[in-house]
Design an enzyme around this catalytic site. Structure first.
Site, PDB file in Angstrom:
ATOM      1  N   THR A   1       0.828  -1.206   0.000  1.00  0.00           N
ATOM      2  CA  THR A   1       0.000   0.000   0.000  1.00  0.00           C
ATOM      3  C   THR A   1       0.866   1.261   0.000  1.00  0.00           C
ATOM      4  OG1 THR A   1      -1.485  -1.287   1.390  1.00  0.00           O
ATOM      5  CG2 THR A   1      -1.975   1.040   1.126  1.00  0.00           C
ATOM      6  N   GLN A   2       0.644   2.091  -0.989  1.00  0.00           N
ATOM      7  CA  GLN A   2       1.368   3.360  -1.054  1.00  0.00           C
ATOM      8  C   GLN A   2       0.515   4.507  -0.536  1.00  0.00           C
ATOM      9  OE1 GLN A   2       4.679   3.396  -2.638  1.00  0.00           O
ATOM     10  NE2 GLN A   2       4.278   1.243  -2.186  1.00  0.00           N
TER      11      GLN A   2
END
Lengths: 261, 288
Positions: free
Chosen positions: A33-34
């Site tokens: 997850t960015q």
């Protein structure tokens, strides 16, 4: 005509040319997850002499879109702990299931043994959060853990996506850290003043903060959940509506909309 | 057992010529020596009760619980080899947790009984393992209302595709008993262990199939039946262990819990009184 199974569902090679299989490659760096996707905004909480009040609105936003309007972001763990979640909603759901399985395992031994209290749960959650950030795969949340500690005294602490922990007599996540925290601190400036605050005052204070947040936070909503944790247990209301709103102040705000100057 | 010593009882997974698996039958013998365990399916819940024989005076009274909780809404009590019972419970908990991970909902009692039946049965198939030396009673309350999916945070759209049957009945009390062979049936009342014969005949008198017995009555009957079943091994001390599970509106709020101390002691008092009453009657008759 190519009738082989590997070509089923694919555009015909003779019409569209061979499929560029480089699109299918799975090599390359792993990506975690960015950024969060569906998010909840602020959670606010304040201690009072007999317990803790915690509140969060019922909105889950998809970017700036108010996507889901009945999302319950306060989760009751047991009769003395409530966890409030800001940030990514799917990560919140993961944590909710994690807490669920923790609770089931706790109940394998007799229920008369001392249950996990808020301090235990905060330690546990902060370690989960820190582990995940150390794996470069953070749970994109900012949590408030509200309840009673091992001595049945009010307990309030936070843990964020980096595993950072913080405890205070007043806490707020997200936008609330900027907008609600100063209001909360007017009434509860330090740990000593907690003793002077009654349940009614604390509830009123938190409701006032939810109102201010709805006025000024564009990712907020007028429907919210509020929980009061005391020795008597958890009083969780999940469908409250902001009362006595006054938008008169909006007249004086310049710099947006169709104003001339 | 005339076929004993003919060589067909030395290995699991080997049938005797007349179609028996002796290792399984020996496992049943192990169960028959254990303390009596019973389960009663009442109209608003399930009671599990156990005659816990005291093996040493040095054991703490009331410690070392033998009836285990699986998930939140189910209990397991077993009779026979204790470590086998512990392993059975451990597997049941894993099955329940795995079901939750997969379906995001609690495992139905019937599904748990099915899975544990299959698990136990496998231990009758191979020569490298021995069958379970326990018969286990599984009691649970499956929720009758529609539960939120684990991790569910909202209610979703109020309109849209339906597909649910209106007025369908869901959930309720369930009771299963799993034997060393892997055989399992659903029961109104189940009994296993040393005193199973007298316990069964007492259970049959209750007419459980009519579904009139309330949970509180069930607790008192369970205590009485354990005391009756203990009559044959009176020389040994025992502790009565009892748990129950009710509906969400009931006393345990859908959870499997220990029966509260006050209620258990009241049930024990009545059980002792009922036994004394029997003795008095016989005494009276003798005097006449």
């Amino acid at each position: 005509m190519n009738h082989l199974p590997q070509a089923w569902g694919r555009p015909r090679d003779d019409v569209y040319g061979a499929y560029d299989s480089s699109h299918l490659q799975t090599s390359g760096p792993n990506q975690h997850t960015q950024s969060p996707v569906v998010t909840g905004t602020s959670v606010v909480a304040v201690k009072f002499k007999d317990g803790v009040v915690i509140a969060a609105d019922n909105l889950a936003s998809y970017g700036s879109l108010a996507r889901f309007t009945d999302v319950k972001r306060l989760r009751r763990f047991n009769s003395q702990v409530v966890v409030g979640f800001g940030g990514d909603v799917s990560d919140m759901q993961y944590l909710d299931r994690l807490l669920n399985s923790l609770d089931i395992r706790e109940n394998y031994s007799s229920a008369s043994d001392s249950p996990l209290h808020a301090k235990n749960l905060h330690t546990y959650l902060s370690k989960v959060m820190y582990k995940r950030r150390s794996d470069f795969n953070p749970l994109w949340n900012h949590l408030l853990v509200a309840g009673l500690d091992g001595e049945q005294k009010p307990f309030l602490a936070s843990a964020d996506l980096l595993g950072t922990t913080f405890a205070s007599s007043t806490l707020a996540t997200g936008f609330g850290a900027h907008l609600a925290q100063p209001i909360l601190r007017r009434t509860v400036p330090d740990e000593d003043s907690v003793q002077k605050v009654t349940k009614e005052q604390a509830v009123e204070l938190v409701k006032e903060c939810m109102k201010v947040l709805f006025y000024r936070d564009a990712r907020s909503m007028d429907k919210y959940s509020i929980a009061v944790v005391t020795k008597e247990g958890v009083d969780l209301k999940e469908d409250e509506k902001l009362e006595k709103q006054s938008w008169a102040f909006a007249e004086g705000i310049r710099g947006y909309g169709t104003q001339i100057n | 057992m005339t076929s004993i010593g003919t060589g067909y009882d030395l290995s699991n997974s080997v049938f005797s010529p007349d179609g028996r698996n002796f290792q399984v039958e020996y496992a049943v013998k192990a169960v028959e020596n254990g303390g009596t365990a019973i389960g009663i399916r009442c109209k608003d819940g399930v009671v599990l009760a156990l005659e816990k024989l005291i093996t040493s005076k040095l054991l703490k009274h009331g410690a070392n619980k033998r009836i285990a909780t699986v998930d939140r809404n189910m209990g397991v009590v077993s009779s026979g080899l204790l470590p086998d019972g512990r392993h059975f419970v451990s597997r049941a908990r894993d099955e329940a947790a795995e079901w939750r991970r997969f379906y995001k909902a609690p495992i139905p009692t019937s599904a748990l009984a099915n899975r544990m039946g299959s698990y136990v049965q496998v231990y009758t198939l191979y020569s490298s393992v021995r069958p379970f030396g326990v018969t286990s009673i599984v009691g649970g309350w499956d929720p009758e209302s529609e539960l939120p999916v684990d991790g569910q945070v909202g209610s979703g759209p109020s309109v849209g595709a339906g597909g649910k049957t209106e007025g369908a009945q869901h959930g309720g009390p369930f009771l299963y008993m799993i034997e060393p062979s892997g055989l399992y049936w659903g029961y109104y009342g189940a009994a296993t262990g040393k005193g199973r014969q007298s316990a069964k005949s007492e259970l049959e008198k209750l007419d459980l199939a009519a579904g009139n017995l309330t949970l509180e009555e069930g607790v008192k009957e369970a205590a009485r039946i354990i005391y009756v079943a203990h009559e044959d091994s009176k020389d040994k001390d025992f502790e009565l262990e009892m748990t129950w599970v009710s509906s969400l509106d009931g006393p345990t709020k859908g959870r499997h819990e220990e029966v509260p101390k006050e209620l258990r002691e009241e049930a024990e008092r009545l059980a002792k009184k009922a036994l004394e009453g029997d003795d008095d009657e016989t005494d009276d008759k003798m005097e006449e």
